[in-house]
Motif scaffolding. Structure first.
Motif, PDB file in Angstrom:
ATOM      1  N   UNK A  81      39.153  46.024  46.664  1.00  0.00           N
ATOM      2  CA  UNK A  81      37.563  46.493  46.667  1.00  0.00           C
ATOM      3  C   UNK A  81      36.959  46.527  47.811  1.00  0.00           C
ATOM      4  N   UNK A  82      36.544  47.491  48.414  1.00  0.00           N
ATOM      5  CA  UNK A  82      35.785  47.649  49.617  1.00  0.00           C
ATOM      6  C   UNK A  82      34.392  48.343  49.324  1.00  0.00           C
ATOM      7  N   UNK A  83      33.333  47.736  49.882  1.00  0.00           N
ATOM      8  CA  UNK A  83      31.942  48.138  49.687  1.00  0.00           C
ATOM      9  C   UNK A  83      31.598  48.714  50.993  1.00  0.00           C
ATOM     10  N   UNK A  84      31.362  50.125  50.986  1.00  0.00           N
ATOM     11  CA  UNK A  84      30.885  51.023  52.507  1.00  0.00           C
ATOM     12  C   UNK A  84      29.442  51.026  52.122  1.00  0.00           C
ATOM     13  N   UNK A  85      28.859  50.712  53.339  1.00  0.00           N
ATOM     14  CA  UNK A  85      27.345  51.020  53.287  1.00  0.00           C
ATOM     15  C   UNK A  85      26.786  51.790  54.474  1.00  0.00           C
ATOM     16  N   UNK A 170      26.089  44.564  39.380  1.00  0.00           N
ATOM     17  CA  UNK A 170      25.821  46.075  38.706  1.00  0.00           C
ATOM     18  C   UNK A 170      27.090  46.352  37.970  1.00  0.00           C
ATOM     19  N   UNK A 171      28.142  46.224  38.693  1.00  0.00           N
ATOM     20  CA  UNK A 171      29.519  46.694  38.233  1.00  0.00           C
ATOM     21  C   UNK A 171      30.402  45.552  37.792  1.00  0.00           C
ATOM     22  N   UNK A 172      30.275  44.311  37.882  1.00  0.00           N
ATOM     23  CA  UNK A 172      31.212  43.423  37.626  1.00  0.00           C
ATOM     24  C   UNK A 172      32.725  43.206  38.240  1.00  0.00           C
ATOM     25  N   UNK A 173      32.517  44.073  39.111  1.00  0.00           N
ATOM     26  CA  UNK A 173      33.801  44.105  40.271  1.00  0.00           C
ATOM     27  C   UNK A 173      33.700  43.237  41.353  1.00  0.00           C
ATOM     28  N   UNK A 174      34.793  42.571  41.503  1.00  0.00           N
ATOM     29  CA  UNK A 174      34.749  41.565  42.710  1.00  0.00           C
ATOM     30  C   UNK A 174      35.004  42.350  44.018  1.00  0.00           C
ATOM     31  N   UNK A 175      34.020  42.125  45.146  1.00  0.00           N
ATOM     32  CA  UNK A 175      34.096  42.821  46.241  1.00  0.00           C
ATOM     33  C   UNK A 175      35.036  41.887  47.517  1.00  0.00           C
ATOM     34  N   UNK A 176      36.111  42.668  47.766  1.00  0.00           N
ATOM     35  CA  UNK A 176      36.791  41.677  48.814  1.00  0.00           C
ATOM     36  C   UNK A 176      36.352  41.907  50.170  1.00  0.00           C
ATOM     37  N   UNK A 177      36.056  43.135  50.517  1.00  0.00           N
ATOM     38  CA  UNK A 177      35.348  43.284  52.123  1.00  0.00           C
ATOM     39  C   UNK A 177      34.212  44.419  51.985  1.00  0.00           C
ATOM     40  N   UNK A 178      33.590  44.314  52.859  1.00  0.00           N
ATOM     41  CA  UNK A 178      32.565  45.426  53.197  1.00  0.00           C
ATOM     42  C   UNK A 178      32.546  46.062  54.524  1.00  0.00           C
ATOM     43  N   UNK A 179      32.180  47.267  54.855  1.00  0.00           N
ATOM     44  CA  UNK A 179      31.911  48.006  55.900  1.00  0.00           C
ATOM     45  C   UNK A 179      30.568  48.614  56.056  1.00  0.00           C
ATOM     46  N   UNK A 180      29.861  48.102  57.109  1.00  0.00           N
ATOM     47  CA  UNK A 180      28.420  48.628  57.149  1.00  0.00           C
ATOM     48  C   UNK A 180      28.466  49.522  58.520  1.00  0.00           C
ATOM     49  N   UNK A 181      27.809  50.408  58.476  1.00  0.00           N
ATOM     50  CA  UNK A 181      27.747  51.590  59.511  1.00  0.00           C
ATOM     51  C   UNK A 181      26.336  52.216  59.665  1.00  0.00           C
ATOM     52  N   UNK A 182      26.043  52.460  61.051  1.00  0.00           N
ATOM     53  CA  UNK A 182      24.451  53.145  60.996  1.00  0.00           C
ATOM     54  C   UNK A 182      24.787  54.752  61.496  1.00  0.00           C
ATOM     55  N   UNK A 183      23.477  55.353  61.526  1.00  0.00           N
ATOM     56  CA  UNK A 183      23.340  56.809  61.823  1.00  0.00           C
ATOM     57  C   UNK A 183      24.333  57.118  63.104  1.00  0.00           C
ATOM     58  N   UNK A 336      35.030  49.251  34.190  1.00  0.00           N
ATOM     59  CA  UNK A 336      36.149  48.377  33.598  1.00  0.00           C
ATOM     60  C   UNK A 336      37.584  48.991  34.556  1.00  0.00           C
ATOM     61  N   UNK A 337      37.765  50.337  34.497  1.00  0.00           N
ATOM     62  CA  UNK A 337      38.984  50.880  35.176  1.00  0.00           C
ATOM     63  C   UNK A 337      39.141  50.218  36.390  1.00  0.00           C
ATOM     64  N   UNK A 338      37.932  50.051  37.379  1.00  0.00           N
ATOM     65  CA  UNK A 338      38.296  49.215  38.569  1.00  0.00           C
ATOM     66  C   UNK A 338      38.698  47.879  38.530  1.00  0.00           C
ATOM     67  N   UNK A 339      37.857  47.179  37.477  1.00  0.00           N
ATOM     68  CA  UNK A 339      38.550  45.746  37.314  1.00  0.00           C
ATOM     69  C   UNK A 339      39.944  45.563  36.789  1.00  0.00           C
ATOM     70  N   UNK A 340      40.387  46.761  35.989  1.00  0.00           N
ATOM     71  CA  UNK A 340      41.688  46.522  35.428  1.00  0.00           C
ATOM     72  C   UNK A 340      42.665  47.389  36.367  1.00  0.00           C
ATOM     73  N   UNK A 341      42.259  47.893  37.166  1.00  0.00           N
ATOM     74  CA  UNK A 341      43.158  48.733  38.299  1.00  0.00           C
ATOM     75  C   UNK A 341      44.034  49.851  37.507  1.00  0.00           C
ATOM     76  N   UNK A 342      43.118  50.587  36.721  1.00  0.00           N
ATOM     77  CA  UNK A 342      43.771  51.700  35.937  1.00  0.00           C
ATOM     78  C   UNK A 342      43.306  52.984  36.347  1.00  0.00           C
ATOM     79  N   UNK A 343      43.725  54.162  36.309  1.00  0.00           N
ATOM     80  CA  UNK A 343      43.210  55.325  36.733  1.00  0.00           C
ATOM     81  C   UNK A 343      42.032  55.753  35.930  1.00  0.00           C
TER      82      UNK A 343
END
Length: 476
Positions: A81-85, A170-183, A336-343
């Protein structure tokens, strides 16, 4: 138990191959990392050293005293799971976007989930105007926050680790990485690709965003692409939600251009693309080396565009502010689908169901949830699960500390039926007491957190705005 269905909303036609249900998968993290694998070979040792020096890192988690907790291992395998900001900070080389006041918010947030078998990517857009109880966040180099009620996008002002903490809550999903980028990084990447192709059903003008585009298919440069993704005033409904559809189109266009153009085979364009990306990028230490980004990109490259989906978090207007949003019941199913890794199954893609809607009395009585367990945020999480199961939640509150979870229901048959259904959905074993008041009250005791681990939001088709990364840009 059988649950009511959600009416579908019209979605763009998918060009993914039949016959299986179309899973519209989206890749957004590839904005920065998707071509690094080729780049490491094509740009040479000197260029790689320059690109590596561009990358900045920041903690992904903060704790007391400024120490940080990082993931134990790089998740080269397993779901990621990657959070993009997208940061709206004005600390830029140009003052084109306004004067720098030292603050930053997340102008765009995407939670990208790469499946364990690399067969799909679900990228869920999180509306910046989402209201929530933000968690406290210790010093990450940009200060600290005591948390409290606020908009999700404000967490970035205290650093990306605080955005990670807020999204995890908010999601209950564990974040493994983040990527932050500016304008400027976004503009530079699009320009390095030679622009992108978009398709507009009607002309758009927005003086605030410096946007003036005609209707129809056309090529836009980086500044125009950014304005298109950010505009509100050009839309009939001037809201954060309204512009998310344009963001989906812009990101789809970037992915299509990167994979179908000569960006990957022309060293000059490739280096310009990577240089623009890395100069404006802040990542967690787990992605701090180009080889780490390359490992992630290798996995992303295996996913067909037809199995990369852009999906907006299901939402509803916030009760306390109709100009803001909160997650809808379907959001719990998505998370829940993200947590369970299901479609994630979309309502528009689901075949007609022969299930019948259960007797309305089963869930007709509104419920309230009281937290007597002494665990912060527990009532809110349980309320989200109850909504996902089809109940109407009318209120949250704190209660006197209690050890045992109970349900207090009114004497009428509908309230008793709702209480019995709630007990069954929560796994059984909860006492139902008959009260003198109307409605149903769920009082969570100290025994509930262990019980809650057994509660699982069932998968069902969800109603959400979505598009596949390979969808025709001119599709409605």
């Amino acid at each position: 138990m059988r649950r009511p269905t959600t009416p579908p909303s019209p979605l763009p036609a998918d060009t993914a191959p039949p016959p299986r249900r179309r899973r519209r998968r989206r890749r957004i993290v590839a904005l920065a990392a998707g071509v690094v694998v080729v780049g490491l070979v094509a740009t040479g040792v000197v260029a790689v050293a320059q690109l590596q020096s561009n990358v900045r890192t920041a903690p992904i988690r903060a704790s007391a005293g400024g120490s940080t907790e990082q993931p134990a291992d790089e998740p080269a395998t397993g779901a990621v799971n990657v959070l993009l900001l997208g940061s709206d900070a004005r600390a830029l080389a140009s003052d084109e976007f306004g004067e720098d006041d030292g603050t930053q918010r997340s102008d765009a947030m995407v939670l990208a989930h790469i499946s364990d078998d690399n067969s799909r990517i679900d990228a869920v857009q999180l509306p910046r105007d989402t209201l929530m109880d933000l968690p406290a966040c210790e010093d990450t180099g940009r200060g600290s926050s005591r948390g409290g009620s606020g908009m999700l996008n404000s967490a970035l002002n205290v650093g990306p680790a605080c955005s990670v903490a807020a999204v995890e809550k908010l999601t209950g999903v564990r974040i493994d990485h983040f990527v932050q980028m500016d304008f400027e990084g976004f503009i530079g990447m699009v320009d390095a690709m030679g622009g992108i192709d978009v398709c507009l059903p009607e002309p758009l003008q927005d003086g605030h965003a410096r946007l003036d585009l005609p209707a129809g298919q056309q090529s836009v440069d980086g500044a125009q692409a950014l304005a298109l993704a950010r505009t509100r005033h050009a839309l009939v409904e001037e809201s954060d939600i309204a512009r998310l559809g344009h963001q989906q189109m812009v990101l789809s266009a970037i992915v299509q251009k990167a994979t179908k153009s000569d960006v990957l085979v022309r060293p000059d364009r490739l280096f310009a693309f990577l240089d623009a990306a890395t100069r404006s990028m802040t990542v967690d230490p787990g992605l701090g080396a180009l080889t780490d980004l390359a490992g992630l990109a290798t996995r992303i490259a295996q996913v067909p565009l037809s199995d990369v989906t852009f999906l907006t978090m299901p939402w509803e207007s916030a009760p306390q502010d109709r100009n803001r949003v909160v997650p809808a019941a379907d959001a719990s199913v998505v998370f829940q689908a993200l947590r369970d890794d299901v479609p994630i199954e979309l309502a528009a893609d689901a075949p007609p169901s022969d299930e019948t809607v259960p007797d309305a009395a089963v869930r007709s009585t509104p419920i309230s949830v009281s937290n007597g367990a002494g665990v912060g945020g527990l009532a809110g999480r349980v309320a989200d699960e109850a909504r996902a199961l089809g109940y109407t939640v009318q209120g949250l509150s704190n209660a006197e500390r209690t050890e045992t979870t109970v349900i207090v229901a009114g004497e009428d048959a509908d309230a008793q039926a709702t209480a019995a259904s709630l007990v069954a959905d929560l796994g059984g074993g909860i006492e139902i007491r008959t009260g003198t008041g109307a409605g149903v009250q769920l009082v969570l005791g100290a025994d509930f957190p262990a019980r809650a681990a057994e509660v699982h939001v069932p998968q069902r088709p969800v109603d959400a705005v979505s598009r596949s990364a390979d969808t025709d840009l001119c599709a409605a």
